[in-house]
Structures are given as C-alpha cells and as structure tokens.
Scaffold this motif. Structure first.
Motif, PDB file in Angstrom:
ATOM      1  N   SER A  86       1.125  -1.020   0.153  1.00 40.69           N
ATOM      2  CA  SER A  86       0.189  -0.380   0.072  1.00 40.69           C
ATOM      3  C   SER A  86       0.908   1.332   0.049  1.00 40.69           C
ATOM      4  N   ARG A  87       1.901   0.918   1.169  1.00 36.16           N
ATOM      5  CA  ARG A  87       2.410   2.823   0.804  1.00 36.16           C
ATOM      6  C   ARG A  87       3.724   2.455  -0.217  1.00 36.16           C
ATOM      7  N   ILE A  88       3.916   1.723  -0.844  1.00 35.46           N
ATOM      8  CA  ILE A  88       4.828   1.119  -1.611  1.00 35.46           C
ATOM      9  C   ILE A  88       3.346   2.321  -3.412  1.00 35.46           C
ATOM     10  N   VAL A  89       2.890   1.737  -3.478  1.00 38.59           N
ATOM     11  CA  VAL A  89       2.008   2.050  -4.880  1.00 38.59           C
ATOM     12  C   VAL A  89       1.697   3.615  -4.482  1.00 38.59           C
ATOM     13  N   LYS A  90       1.347   4.625  -3.285  1.00 35.17           N
ATOM     14  CA  LYS A  90       1.095   5.505  -2.604  1.00 35.17           C
ATOM     15  C   LYS A  90       1.750   6.236  -3.140  1.00 35.17           C
ATOM     16  N   GLU A  91       3.121   6.254  -1.626  1.00 35.61           N
ATOM     17  CA  GLU A  91       4.062   7.029  -1.964  1.00 35.61           C
ATOM     18  C   GLU A  91       5.777   6.824  -3.579  1.00 35.61           C
ATOM     19  N   GLY A  92       5.034   5.818  -3.699  1.00 37.28           N
ATOM     20  CA  GLY A  92       6.110   5.558  -5.467  1.00 37.28           C
ATOM     21  C   GLY A  92       5.148   6.138  -6.142  1.00 37.28           C
ATOM     22  N   ASN A  93       3.901   7.010  -6.079  1.00 41.40           N
ATOM     23  CA  ASN A  93       3.187   7.130  -7.409  1.00 41.40           C
ATOM     24  C   ASN A  93       3.050   6.469  -8.379  1.00 41.40           C
ATOM     25  N   LEU A  94       2.349   5.319  -8.667  1.00 38.16           N
ATOM     26  CA  LEU A  94       2.645   4.173  -9.180  1.00 38.16           C
ATOM     27  C   LEU A  94       0.948   4.282  -9.806  1.00 38.16           C
ATOM     28  N   GLY A  95      -0.008   4.551  -8.736  1.00 40.68           N
ATOM     29  CA  GLY A  95      -1.769   4.499  -8.775  1.00 40.68           C
ATOM     30  C   GLY A  95      -2.128   4.654  -7.530  1.00 40.68           C
ATOM     31  N   ASN A  96      -3.759   3.818  -6.973  1.00 40.11           N
ATOM     32  CA  ASN A  96      -4.585   3.997  -6.762  1.00 40.11           C
ATOM     33  C   ASN A  96      -3.823   2.657  -5.567  1.00 40.11           C
ATOM     34  N   PRO A  97      -3.722   3.005  -4.230  1.00 40.28           N
ATOM     35  CA  PRO A  97      -3.342   1.826  -3.183  1.00 40.28           C
ATOM     36  C   PRO A  97      -4.803   1.164  -2.845  1.00 40.28           C
ATOM     37  N   LYS A  98      -5.802   2.172  -2.912  1.00 38.81           N
ATOM     38  CA  LYS A  98      -7.062   1.211  -2.550  1.00 38.81           C
ATOM     39  C   LYS A  98      -7.209   0.125  -3.328  1.00 38.81           C
ATOM     40  N   ARG A  99      -7.040   0.225  -4.462  1.00 31.66           N
ATOM     41  CA  ARG A  99      -7.605  -0.723  -6.048  1.00 31.66           C
ATOM     42  C   ARG A  99      -6.871  -2.454  -5.194  1.00 31.66           C
ATOM     43  N   LEU A 100      -5.786  -2.276  -4.161  1.00 32.11           N
ATOM     44  CA  LEU A 100      -5.134  -2.972  -3.696  1.00 32.11           C
ATOM     45  C   LEU A 100      -5.923  -4.279  -2.017  1.00 32.11           C
ATOM     46  N   SER A 101      -6.486  -5.253  -2.703  1.00 31.48           N
ATOM     47  CA  SER A 101      -6.725  -5.993  -1.244  1.00 31.48           C
ATOM     48  C   SER A 101      -6.965  -6.479  -0.084  1.00 31.48           C
ATOM     49  N   GLU A 102      -7.822  -6.016   0.739  1.00 32.11           N
ATOM     50  CA  GLU A 102      -6.867  -6.226   1.754  1.00 32.11           C
ATOM     51  C   GLU A 102      -5.869  -6.948   2.694  1.00 32.11           C
TER      52      GLU A 102
ATOM     53  N   ARG B   9      10.475 -17.551  -5.488  1.00 34.54           N
ATOM     54  CA  ARG B   9       9.632 -16.769  -6.895  1.00 34.54           C
ATOM     55  C   ARG B   9       8.614 -16.771  -6.674  1.00 34.54           C
ATOM     56  N   GLU B  10       7.821 -17.806  -5.930  1.00 28.46           N
ATOM     57  CA  GLU B  10       6.162 -17.759  -5.434  1.00 28.46           C
ATOM     58  C   GLU B  10       5.986 -16.016  -4.549  1.00 28.46           C
ATOM     59  N   GLN B  11       6.711 -15.798  -4.125  1.00 25.21           N
ATOM     60  CA  GLN B  11       6.588 -14.699  -2.733  1.00 25.21           C
ATOM     61  C   GLN B  11       6.764 -14.023  -4.206  1.00 25.21           C
ATOM     62  N   ALA B  12       7.121 -13.447  -4.891  1.00 25.55           N
ATOM     63  CA  ALA B  12       7.828 -12.435  -5.884  1.00 25.55           C
ATOM     64  C   ALA B  12       6.698 -12.411  -6.848  1.00 25.55           C
ATOM     65  N   ARG B  13       6.297 -13.218  -7.668  1.00 26.70           N
ATOM     66  CA  ARG B  13       4.802 -13.620  -8.459  1.00 26.70           C
ATOM     67  C   ARG B  13       3.781 -13.152  -7.497  1.00 26.70           C
ATOM     68  N   ARG B  14       3.717 -13.392  -6.374  1.00 26.25           N
ATOM     69  CA  ARG B  14       2.761 -12.969  -5.462  1.00 26.25           C
ATOM     70  C   ARG B  14       2.446 -11.340  -5.076  1.00 26.25           C
ATOM     71  N   TYR B  15       3.693 -10.610  -4.937  1.00 26.11           N
ATOM     72  CA  TYR B  15       3.789  -9.259  -4.856  1.00 26.11           C
ATOM     73  C   TYR B  15       3.627  -8.275  -6.184  1.00 26.11           C
ATOM     74  N   LEU B  16       4.009  -8.759  -7.204  1.00 20.60           N
ATOM     75  CA  LEU B  16       4.132  -8.277  -8.945  1.00 20.60           C
ATOM     76  C   LEU B  16       2.415  -8.485  -8.787  1.00 20.60           C
ATOM     77  N   THR B  17       1.559  -9.310  -9.381  1.00 18.30           N
ATOM     78  CA  THR B  17       0.812  -9.855  -9.167  1.00 18.30           C
ATOM     79  C   THR B  17      -0.460  -8.819  -8.430  1.00 18.30           C
ATOM     80  N   ALA B  18       0.103  -8.526  -7.175  1.00 21.61           N
ATOM     81  CA  ALA B  18      -1.201  -8.023  -6.335  1.00 21.61           C
ATOM     82  C   ALA B  18      -0.567  -5.775  -6.787  1.00 21.61           C
ATOM     83  N   LEU B  19       0.438  -5.953  -7.291  1.00 23.03           N
ATOM     84  CA  LEU B  19       1.380  -4.637  -7.391  1.00 23.03           C
ATOM     85  C   LEU B  19       0.382  -4.445  -9.103  1.00 23.03           C
ATOM     86  N   ASN B  20       0.603  -4.771  -9.676  1.00 21.47           N
ATOM     87  CA  ASN B  20       0.159  -4.708 -11.009  1.00 21.47           C
ATOM     88  C   ASN B  20      -0.735  -4.790 -11.452  1.00 21.47           C
ATOM     89  N   GLU B  21      -1.939  -5.442 -10.540  1.00 24.38           N
ATOM     90  CA  GLU B  21      -3.314  -4.770 -10.672  1.00 24.38           C
ATOM     91  C   GLU B  21      -3.604  -3.881  -9.987  1.00 24.38           C
TER      92      GLU B  21
END
Length: 249
Positions: A82-98, A130-142
């Motif tokens: 959430s902080r990465i998306v917000k402070e990194g100006n990547l998009g809307n952190p509200k799109r991240l699921s809880e 590998r699995e953790q990186a995939r999970r993080y990237l999937t969540a971020l890119n959504e």
C-alpha cells in the motif's frame, strides 16, 4: 496374585516408556543448535540461527541495492504494498485488496519498476522466493497505472566480507539473481591466517560457516554491516572491518 503381577508389569512398562520418551526428547534437544540463546537476539526469541543470519543478509543486500541506485525511489522491507503504490506514485492503493495491501517485498524500485525477493541459496528457498515475487507483482500490477507495470529485477549480484580481527576469522556474504525477481545469498568462511591481508585470506579455500562462529560473532554481524553502510562508529566489541562490494571489486 496374577492380577497383582499384571498390574506391576503394567506400571513397570509404563514407567519405562515414560523414561525412554524423556530420554529421546533430551537427546533430541542436545542434537539441535542452541538457537534460542545465541547473542544478538531477544531472550524470548524462537528464531533459529539460520534465520538470524538471514536477517543480516537482508540488511546488507537491500542496503547495497539502495547504494547502487541513489537517485531511484527504492522501498525496502518493512514498506508495505500500500505504501509502495501510494508513495511511489504508481497508482491507486485502494485497488489493493485487504489481503495483500500489507505484504512487504524485500526490495521494490519504483523508478526502474522492478522488484526483488531475497532468499537463501537453495532450491526450496528459491522456489519460495519465486512464488512470493510472483504474488507481490500480481498484486502490484493490479493496482498500478498501465504504464507503470512492474517486473522481477535482474543483474543484481555482489559480495562483501566481514573481518572480525586482524588476521582472524573472515566471513563472506555473496548473492546473485539467477532468475527475475529472486536474489539468492549464501554465507561462507575463511580460516584464520595471521599476518595475511583480508584479500589474501579471501583467496583461500571457501568453507561452510561454522556454527560456533555464528554463536560467537552473530551478535555483531548485522550491527557491523548496518554501521558500515551508515558510516557510523563500529559496534562495541567489533575490532575488525567490513569490506563492502566496492572494496571487493
């Protein structure tokens, strides 16, 4: 009479079973590394000494990435998605699921749009990374904007040495990124060689880091690495040097 004998045999058998169970548990406990009393951890810690070294490795590798990319916006654990998306100006952190907004990747570079997960250099840990990186990237890119999609980072490797005393024990931490987003590390050891420079000892045969070395010096490893990157005063009890990747080149 037969009933009394049977009862006596039953109690004796039960007593023997309890004794053997206690003995097995005691021997098993002795066979385990004294992971709960190592220096450098809280008295109530249940963390193994391998995990303790992992923490030191995470500090070194993540800080080194930041040093190599001083103008980039780099987020290190414990920064959440959430902080990465917000402070990194990547998009809307509200799109991240809880369920994912509080996840914490090891290294996220929002300028280069890459992410790294740090793990020990073995096949099981590599799969976990590998699995953790995939999970993080999937969540971020959504959650990020279409032109800010992230991917697994690459071309990140290095090595540093910890010298605990002149001519004494020499530890090496090395890491590599064999696949996108997964950085693997390992610790190794060089034997003492009086009157030899650290570079001469670094050229010696590489060995597995002895457990007794971890027990003796584990308290200082992370502190010394942190101090080296912060350019502060060496921690109390540390008489040696930290040779960062720039020194090793």
């Amino acid at each position: 009479m037969a009933m009394r004998e049977h009862g006596t045999r039953t109690r004796s058998t039960w007593g023997l079973a309890v004794f053997l169970l206690v003995l097995v548990e005691a021997l098993g406990a002795q066979a385990q590394p004294p992971s709960f009393t190592l220096p450098g951890r809280k008295p109530d810690s249940r963390e193994s000494w391998g995990a303790f070294l992992g923490k030191a490795a995470h500090v070194a590798i993540s800080r080194e990435y930041s040093v190599r990319h001083p103008t980039n916006r780099v987020f290190l654990d414990p920064a959440s998605l959430s902080r990465i998306v917000k402070e990194g100006n990547l998009g809307n952190p509200k799109r991240l699921s809880e369920f994912v907004r509080l996840l914490r990747p090891d290294i996220t570079d929002t300028h280069a749009l890459v992410l790294f997960e740090i793990k020990p250099d073995d096949e099981e840990s590599r799969g976990e990374g590998r699995e953790q990186a995939r999970r993080y990237l999937t969540a971020l890119n959504e959650a990020v904007d279409p032109d800010k999609q992230l991917k697994g980072g690459s071309d990140f490797e290095g090595s540093l040495f910890l010298e605990f005393e002149n001519g004494g024990a020499l530890w090496q931490l090395s890491w590599r990124t064999p696949e996108p987003g997964v950085t693997l590390y390992r610790w190794s050891y060089r034997r003492k060689k009086p009157n030899a420079s650290w570079k001469e000892r670094a050229a010696q045969k590489e060995e597995a880091l002895p457990r007794e070395e971890v027990e003796q010096r584990g308290e200082l490893a992370e502190q010394a690495i942190q101090t080296a990157y912060d350019k502060g005063e060496r921690p109390e009890g540390f008489q040696g040097q930290v040779y960062l990747p720039g020194d090793c080149n």
